[in-house]
Design a protein around this motif. Structure first.
Motif, PDB file in Angstrom:
ATOM      1  N   GLY A 101       0.811  -1.204   0.000  1.00  0.00           N
ATOM      2  CA  GLY A 101       0.000   0.000   0.000  1.00  0.00           C
ATOM      3  C   GLY A 101       0.845   1.254   0.000  1.00  0.00           C
ATOM      4  N   GLN A 102       0.329   2.304   0.625  1.00  0.00           N
ATOM      5  CA  GLN A 102       1.012   3.595   0.672  1.00  0.00           C
ATOM      6  C   GLN A 102       1.639   3.876   2.038  1.00  0.00           C
ATOM      7  N   GLN A 103       1.464   2.943   2.996  1.00  0.00           N
ATOM      8  CA  GLN A 103       1.955   3.197   4.347  1.00  0.00           C
ATOM      9  C   GLN A 103       3.474   3.068   4.467  1.00  0.00           C
ATOM     10  N   ARG A 104       4.064   2.237   3.606  1.00  0.00           N
ATOM     11  CA  ARG A 104       5.520   2.021   3.632  1.00  0.00           C
ATOM     12  C   ARG A 104       6.086   2.312   2.249  1.00  0.00           C
ATOM     13  N   ARG A 105       7.352   2.715   2.211  1.00  0.00           N
ATOM     14  CA  ARG A 105       7.963   3.086   0.935  1.00  0.00           C
ATOM     15  C   ARG A 105       8.897   2.011   0.390  1.00  0.00           C
ATOM     16  N   PHE A 106       9.086   0.909   1.155  1.00  0.00           N
ATOM     17  CA  PHE A 106      10.066  -0.076   0.720  1.00  0.00           C
ATOM     18  C   PHE A 106       9.517  -1.492   0.864  1.00  0.00           C
ATOM     19  N   PHE A 107      10.099  -2.386   0.073  1.00  0.00           N
ATOM     20  CA  PHE A 107       9.714  -3.794   0.104  1.00  0.00           C
ATOM     21  C   PHE A 107      10.980  -4.649   0.099  1.00  0.00           C
ATOM     22  N   PHE A 108      11.015  -5.636   1.023  1.00  0.00           N
ATOM     23  CA  PHE A 108      12.117  -6.584   1.082  1.00  0.00           C
ATOM     24  C   PHE A 108      11.568  -8.008   1.087  1.00  0.00           C
ATOM     25  N   THR A 109      12.386  -8.923   0.635  1.00  0.00           N
ATOM     26  CA  THR A 109      12.089 -10.351   0.763  1.00  0.00           C
ATOM     27  C   THR A 109      13.415 -11.091   0.747  1.00  0.00           C
ATOM     28  N   SER A 110      13.419 -12.346   1.156  1.00  0.00           N
ATOM     29  CA  SER A 110      14.682 -13.094   1.186  1.00  0.00           C
ATOM     30  C   SER A 110      15.200 -13.318  -0.230  1.00  0.00           C
ATOM     31  N   GLU A 111      16.471 -13.624  -0.341  1.00  0.00           N
ATOM     32  CA  GLU A 111      17.118 -13.777  -1.645  1.00  0.00           C
ATOM     33  C   GLU A 111      16.429 -14.846  -2.488  1.00  0.00           C
ATOM     34  N   LEU A 112      16.375 -14.578  -3.796  1.00  0.00           N
ATOM     35  CA  LEU A 112      15.795 -15.544  -4.726  1.00  0.00           C
ATOM     36  C   LEU A 112      16.866 -16.565  -5.121  1.00  0.00           C
ATOM     37  N   GLN A 113      16.567 -17.816  -4.916  1.00  0.00           N
ATOM     38  CA  GLN A 113      17.450 -18.900  -5.332  1.00  0.00           C
ATOM     39  C   GLN A 113      16.583 -19.977  -5.988  1.00  0.00           C
ATOM     40  N   ILE A 171      14.549  -5.596  -4.423  1.00  0.00           N
ATOM     41  CA  ILE A 171      14.126  -4.573  -3.466  1.00  0.00           C
ATOM     42  C   ILE A 171      13.111  -3.657  -4.146  1.00  0.00           C
ATOM     43  N   GLY A 172      11.988  -3.415  -3.480  1.00  0.00           N
ATOM     44  CA  GLY A 172      10.957  -2.530  -4.001  1.00  0.00           C
ATOM     45  C   GLY A 172      11.053  -1.150  -3.379  1.00  0.00           C
ATOM     46  N   ILE A 173      10.859  -0.131  -4.210  1.00  0.00           N
ATOM     47  CA  ILE A 173      10.942   1.260  -3.760  1.00  0.00           C
ATOM     48  C   ILE A 173       9.735   2.018  -4.307  1.00  0.00           C
ATOM     49  N   ARG A 174       9.070   2.758  -3.428  1.00  0.00           N
ATOM     50  CA  ARG A 174       7.971   3.623  -3.863  1.00  0.00           C
ATOM     51  C   ARG A 174       8.409   5.070  -3.668  1.00  0.00           C
ATOM     52  N   PRO A 175       8.835   5.747  -4.747  1.00  0.00           N
ATOM     53  CA  PRO A 175       9.295   7.136  -4.622  1.00  0.00           C
ATOM     54  C   PRO A 175       8.215   8.035  -4.043  1.00  0.00           C
ATOM     55  N   ARG A 176       8.648   9.041  -3.299  1.00  0.00           N
ATOM     56  CA  ARG A 176       7.697   9.929  -2.627  1.00  0.00           C
ATOM     57  C   ARG A 176       6.765  10.630  -3.605  1.00  0.00           C
ATOM     58  N   LEU A 177       7.300  11.104  -4.713  1.00  0.00           N
ATOM     59  CA  LEU A 177       6.499  11.896  -5.639  1.00  0.00           C
ATOM     60  C   LEU A 177       5.771  11.024  -6.657  1.00  0.00           C
ATOM     61  N   ILE A 185      16.777  -5.302  -9.173  1.00  0.00           N
ATOM     62  CA  ILE A 185      17.391  -6.620  -9.015  1.00  0.00           C
ATOM     63  C   ILE A 185      18.899  -6.466  -8.922  1.00  0.00           C
ATOM     64  N   GLN A 186      19.490  -7.181  -7.958  1.00  0.00           N
ATOM     65  CA  GLN A 186      20.942  -7.275  -7.849  1.00  0.00           C
ATOM     66  C   GLN A 186      21.337  -8.739  -7.797  1.00  0.00           C
ATOM     67  N   SER A 187      22.518  -9.067  -8.312  1.00  0.00           N
ATOM     68  CA  SER A 187      22.983 -10.452  -8.306  1.00  0.00           C
ATOM     69  C   SER A 187      24.442 -10.511  -7.882  1.00  0.00           C
ATOM     70  N   ASN A 214      21.037  -2.757  -9.540  1.00  0.00           N
ATOM     71  CA  ASN A 214      20.028  -1.766  -9.931  1.00  0.00           C
ATOM     72  C   ASN A 214      19.463  -2.014 -11.334  1.00  0.00           C
ATOM     73  N   ARG A 215      19.325  -3.288 -11.695  1.00  0.00           N
ATOM     74  CA  ARG A 215      18.628  -3.587 -12.947  1.00  0.00           C
ATOM     75  C   ARG A 215      17.138  -3.559 -12.643  1.00  0.00           C
ATOM     76  N   GLU A 216      16.440  -2.616 -13.242  1.00  0.00           N
ATOM     77  CA  GLU A 216      15.027  -2.454 -12.904  1.00  0.00           C
ATOM     78  C   GLU A 216      14.170  -3.494 -13.633  1.00  0.00           C
ATOM     79  N   PHE A 217      13.279  -4.114 -12.869  1.00  0.00           N
ATOM     80  CA  PHE A 217      12.283  -5.008 -13.460  1.00  0.00           C
ATOM     81  C   PHE A 217      11.062  -4.156 -13.756  1.00  0.00           C
ATOM     82  N   ARG A 218      10.838  -3.895 -15.025  1.00  0.00           N
ATOM     83  CA  ARG A 218       9.782  -2.969 -15.419  1.00  0.00           C
ATOM     84  C   ARG A 218       8.442  -3.709 -15.524  1.00  0.00           C
ATOM     85  N   LEU A 219       7.451  -3.190 -14.833  1.00  0.00           N
ATOM     86  CA  LEU A 219       6.123  -3.779 -14.860  1.00  0.00           C
ATOM     87  C   LEU A 219       5.445  -3.417 -16.166  1.00  0.00           C
ATOM     88  N   ASP A 220       4.984  -4.440 -16.919  1.00  0.00           N
ATOM     89  CA  ASP A 220       4.407  -4.144 -18.224  1.00  0.00           C
ATOM     90  C   ASP A 220       2.966  -3.644 -18.125  1.00  0.00           C
TER      91      ASP A 220
END
Length: 222
Positions: A101-113, A171-177, A185-187, A214-220
């Protein structure tokens, strides 16, 4: 304490991701039933990293739950700058949706393997971290359960190298503006595994080699 790391991340998260190798291990207490919490980055002084794209050394930092940082326990204060973020535990047999939602600006999860990350279209977003053991069956179930949603899926082979010895962080980021979620994505590779091509780094006492950042996964269909 985080040594100013959290403040740097909050001020410019994409620059922080560029300048640090980030570890998000599975053993973070998986928040069990909590979809969000406060986090902190702590420096890992005993480890070193090298970025093959930028051809430079990087400081290594690890994500952990804010209240479990030993130096902070019992002495929380405003100057510590906790990072409020959503967290998606891996779904093994049961699908576990997290609402971004809008309450938090960041998203984390454990490493993808070998696992996948399914991100719904629209706002707010549903997000699922799908276990490698049930990837395809979970994706099939998702599309049947949420037929009105389009899912963007970060998955092995298509979006990252799922070789057993490689680690991928999303890592997910929701910019303020902008207010729309972006995912980066980082590897990296632990050199202790002594893979061909990495032994030289291991012998130079470099613990991790980052292959891309910082390879961005672009949502289509954001």
């Amino acid at each position: 304490m985080s040594g100013g790391l959290n403040q740097k991340f909050l001020r410019n998260p994409t620059r922080f991701l560029q300048d640090h190798l980030i570890l998000i291990p599975d053993e973070i207490p998986n928040l069990r039933t909590e979809p969000s919490s406060d986090y902190t980055f702590i420096p890992v002084y005993s480890k070193s990293a090298f970025d093959t794209q930028q051809q430079r050394f990087l400081p290594v930092v690890k994500l952990t739950i804010y209240s479990e940082e030993p130096e902070v326990l019992g002495s929380l204060h405003d100057n510590s700058h906790p990072i409020g973020a959503y967290w998606a535990p891996q779904s093994d047999r049961n699908l576990k949706p997290i609402l971004l939602g809008q309450q938090r600006r960041f998203f984390f999860t454990s490493e993808l393997q070998g696992s996948s990350l399914a991100i719904s279209s629209g706002e707010p977003k549903l997000i699922f971290h799908l276990s490698a053991n049930h990837n395809q069956s979970h994706i099939f179930r998702l599309r049947n359960l949420y037929q009105n949603l389009h899912f963007n899926i970060i998955q092995p082979i298509n979006d990252y190298d799922a070789s057993a010895n490689k680690r991928t962080v999303v890592i997910g980021i929701r910019p303020r503006l902008r207010r729309r979620w972006r995912f980066f994505i980082q590897s990296y590779v632990p050199t202790e595994l002594s893979l061909p091509g990495y032994r030289t780094f291991f012998h130079q006492n470099i613990h991790y080699v980052r292959e891309y950042q910082n390879r961005e996964f672009r949502l289509d269909n954001p």
